[in-house]
Design a protein around this motif. Sequence first.
Motif, PDB file in Angstrom:
ATOM      1  N   ALA A 484       0.574  -1.147  -0.128  1.00 12.97           N
ATOM      2  CA  ALA A 484      -0.028  -0.036  -0.122  1.00 12.97           C
ATOM      3  C   ALA A 484       1.037   1.271   0.021  1.00 12.97           C
ATOM      4  N   THR A 485       2.047   1.126   0.516  1.00  9.81           N
ATOM      5  CA  THR A 485       3.057   2.184   0.302  1.00  9.81           C
ATOM      6  C   THR A 485       3.577   2.454  -0.748  1.00  9.81           C
ATOM      7  N   HIS A 486       3.580   1.659  -1.783  1.00 10.27           N
ATOM      8  CA  HIS A 486       4.151   1.822  -2.956  1.00 10.27           C
ATOM      9  C   HIS A 486       3.914   2.888  -4.037  1.00 10.27           C
ATOM     10  N   ASP A 487       4.645   3.725  -4.111  1.00 19.42           N
ATOM     11  CA  ASP A 487       4.134   4.941  -4.817  1.00 19.42           C
ATOM     12  C   ASP A 487       5.450   5.921  -5.320  1.00 19.42           C
ATOM     13  N   TRP A 488       5.647   5.634  -6.637  1.00 22.36           N
ATOM     14  CA  TRP A 488       7.069   6.327  -7.201  1.00 22.36           C
ATOM     15  C   TRP A 488       7.116   7.734  -6.906  1.00 22.36           C
ATOM     16  N   ASP A 489       5.899   8.698  -7.000  1.00 22.28           N
ATOM     17  CA  ASP A 489       6.063  10.281  -6.803  1.00 22.28           C
ATOM     18  C   ASP A 489       6.346  10.319  -5.233  1.00 22.28           C
ATOM     19  N   ALA A 490       5.858   9.643  -4.507  1.00 19.53           N
ATOM     20  CA  ALA A 490       6.341   9.770  -2.739  1.00 19.53           C
ATOM     21  C   ALA A 490       7.765   9.358  -2.732  1.00 19.53           C
ATOM     22  N   ARG A 494      11.507  10.650  -0.960  1.00 20.79           N
ATOM     23  CA  ARG A 494      12.342  10.059   0.295  1.00 20.79           C
ATOM     24  C   ARG A 494      13.324   9.747  -0.345  1.00 20.79           C
ATOM     25  N   LEU A 495      13.606   9.099  -1.442  1.00 18.73           N
ATOM     26  CA  LEU A 495      14.848   8.743  -1.783  1.00 18.73           C
ATOM     27  C   LEU A 495      16.023   9.957  -2.169  1.00 18.73           C
ATOM     28  N   ALA A 496      15.452  11.067  -2.523  1.00 19.03           N
ATOM     29  CA  ALA A 496      16.456  12.400  -2.609  1.00 19.03           C
ATOM     30  C   ALA A 496      17.056  12.531  -1.371  1.00 19.03           C
ATOM     31  N   GLY A 497      16.091  12.305   0.014  1.00 14.40           N
ATOM     32  CA  GLY A 497      16.394  12.840   1.060  1.00 14.40           C
ATOM     33  C   GLY A 497      17.560  11.975   1.668  1.00 14.40           C
ATOM     34  N   PRO A 513      18.402  11.783 -13.350  1.00 15.23           N
ATOM     35  CA  PRO A 513      17.561  12.752 -13.740  1.00 15.23           C
ATOM     36  C   PRO A 513      16.183  12.673 -12.982  1.00 15.23           C
ATOM     37  N   GLN A 514      15.726  11.439 -12.888  1.00 11.99           N
ATOM     38  CA  GLN A 514      14.319  10.911 -12.429  1.00 11.99           C
ATOM     39  C   GLN A 514      14.086  11.558 -10.912  1.00 11.99           C
ATOM     40  N   VAL A 515      15.092  11.603 -10.198  1.00 11.74           N
ATOM     41  CA  VAL A 515      14.838  12.138  -8.901  1.00 11.74           C
ATOM     42  C   VAL A 515      15.228  13.392  -8.357  1.00 11.74           C
ATOM     43  N   PRO A 516      14.236  14.034  -7.589  1.00 13.75           N
ATOM     44  CA  PRO A 516      14.712  15.540  -7.352  1.00 13.75           C
ATOM     45  C   PRO A 516      15.722  15.602  -6.294  1.00 13.75           C
ATOM     46  N   TRP A 517      17.057  15.432  -6.482  1.00 14.20           N
ATOM     47  CA  TRP A 517      18.065  15.537  -5.528  1.00 14.20           C
ATOM     48  C   TRP A 517      18.141  16.979  -5.086  1.00 14.20           C
TER      49      TRP A 517
END
Length: 520
Positions: A484-490, A494-497, A513-517
């Motif tokens: 249920a937590t699986h959502d690329w946009d979210a 978190r990954l960028a963080g 470039p897919q990640v808002p670093w």
Amino acid sequence: MGVSSFAAAPPRAAAGAELPALTPLGRVVPAPLRTEEGGAGYEITAKTRIRVGAGARERRVAEYLAAVLRPSTGYRLPVTTGKGEDGIRLRIGAGAADKALGAEGYRVVSARGSLTITSRTGAGLFHGVQTVRQQLPAAVEKKTEQRGPWRVAGGTVTDRPRYAYRSTMLDVSRHFFTVDQVKRYIDQAALYKMNKLHLHLSDDQGWRIAVDSWPRLTTYGGSTQVGGGRGGYYTKAQYKEIIDYAASRYLEVVPEIDMPGHTNAALASYAELNCDGVAPPLYTGTEVGFSSLCATKGVTYDFVDDVIRELAAMTPGTYLHIGGDEAHSTSHEDFVAFMDKVQPMVAKYGKTVLGWHQLTGATPAEGAVAQYWGYDRTGAAEREQVVNAAKNGTRLVLSPADRAYLDHKYTKDTPLGLSWAGYVEVQRSYDWDPGTYLQGAPAKAVIGVEAPLWSETLSTSAQLDFMAFPRLPGIAELGWSPAATHDWDAYKVRLAGQAPRWDALGIGYYKSPQVPWPAG
């Protein structure tokens, strides 16, 4: 009362200085099961103590946590069994709420005056510590004193894994990696709550584990690697060092001896393992599928029995991986006969068979696990074979090559890696569901996921870092977090963080470039 000491505290941030941003509770990787935000939260200070009970498991995890925190905070952070309700508290509990956490779950409660991590097990406490690390400023990972404050947002995190098997594989055969390099990779996997390290210990290019009864496997078969470098191998003492280190991070080592194919290093070491009795030269290229143990000779099974016996005796974990992939030089009949003889040997020495999904082309032993590495272009017949085996009780670990293979290029311009299964950008690696990926396979047959890191083009830790990050955390999240937590946009936020944390840890990563670093 046991107390550990350290240096005096460094100064806090000067008055009016900008404080590190407080990480919202639960904004970690993998995503937790449930987060309830609220309250003042906890701040680690020079007065903080790490409180444990009398058990060795609590103290072991507490000492690990203290070792992470002391260099950057400069605080003493004594680990103590003394009574008190303040400080960082590690508790192994047996109540109903604790039992609901399962074998690896945990609860973190961050409040004014105390930070409490509770679990049923040492593994759960350890996973809770990884969440706390990610809630603290990234500078906490540095090995020199940094300015605080060291705050954890207030509230409660309740968490447990979706799958019991969450693995990464390191190929030490194509290029050899030292004990210290393997330990570094273990630490990286542990940060994201992985609990298995699959070591690919043999292949055409090198045999990497000492076997007393067949010593030339390492002294000759381990003497080289891809490109003709010097190679190397692990002594039994070194292998134990890796196992013990992994266990201290709550990872179980799963050793692999790939057979009957991918065996040129063994065939070059012992002529009698070849059907014609002639040893081939050592191999330093990257082709696959050309080698095979001689499935019709009795000495082959003496050899395999010896190897499995010695490896099983060295390995405390549940599984022993027997490979089985790309055996193109072995006839189907010989492959089936080989697997029929070898699988009982694994059971005889107290281990559970794990093999690449080609094992399902034979008859998987009762309780065996097949590791699926197919991809979009894998034929329907091959997929159906795996699905049917799963329906008949064979359990599955999923490692789809065009999703989970960390050695694959991100794009055509990636300087390292392979691309035979396609390019694997960060979103593609993350955006699939293990529970529904293999259509027709019972969901209960899937016991977890693995992120393999093959090393045909990788020979340094920096290269491993670049290919594993940022994809390794995504596969870890697929194994841990609820569907249920699986959502690329979210997830990408978190990954960028995580980027400042990798910078602090010295992990060089691919800036997709897919990640808002973060800027800067």
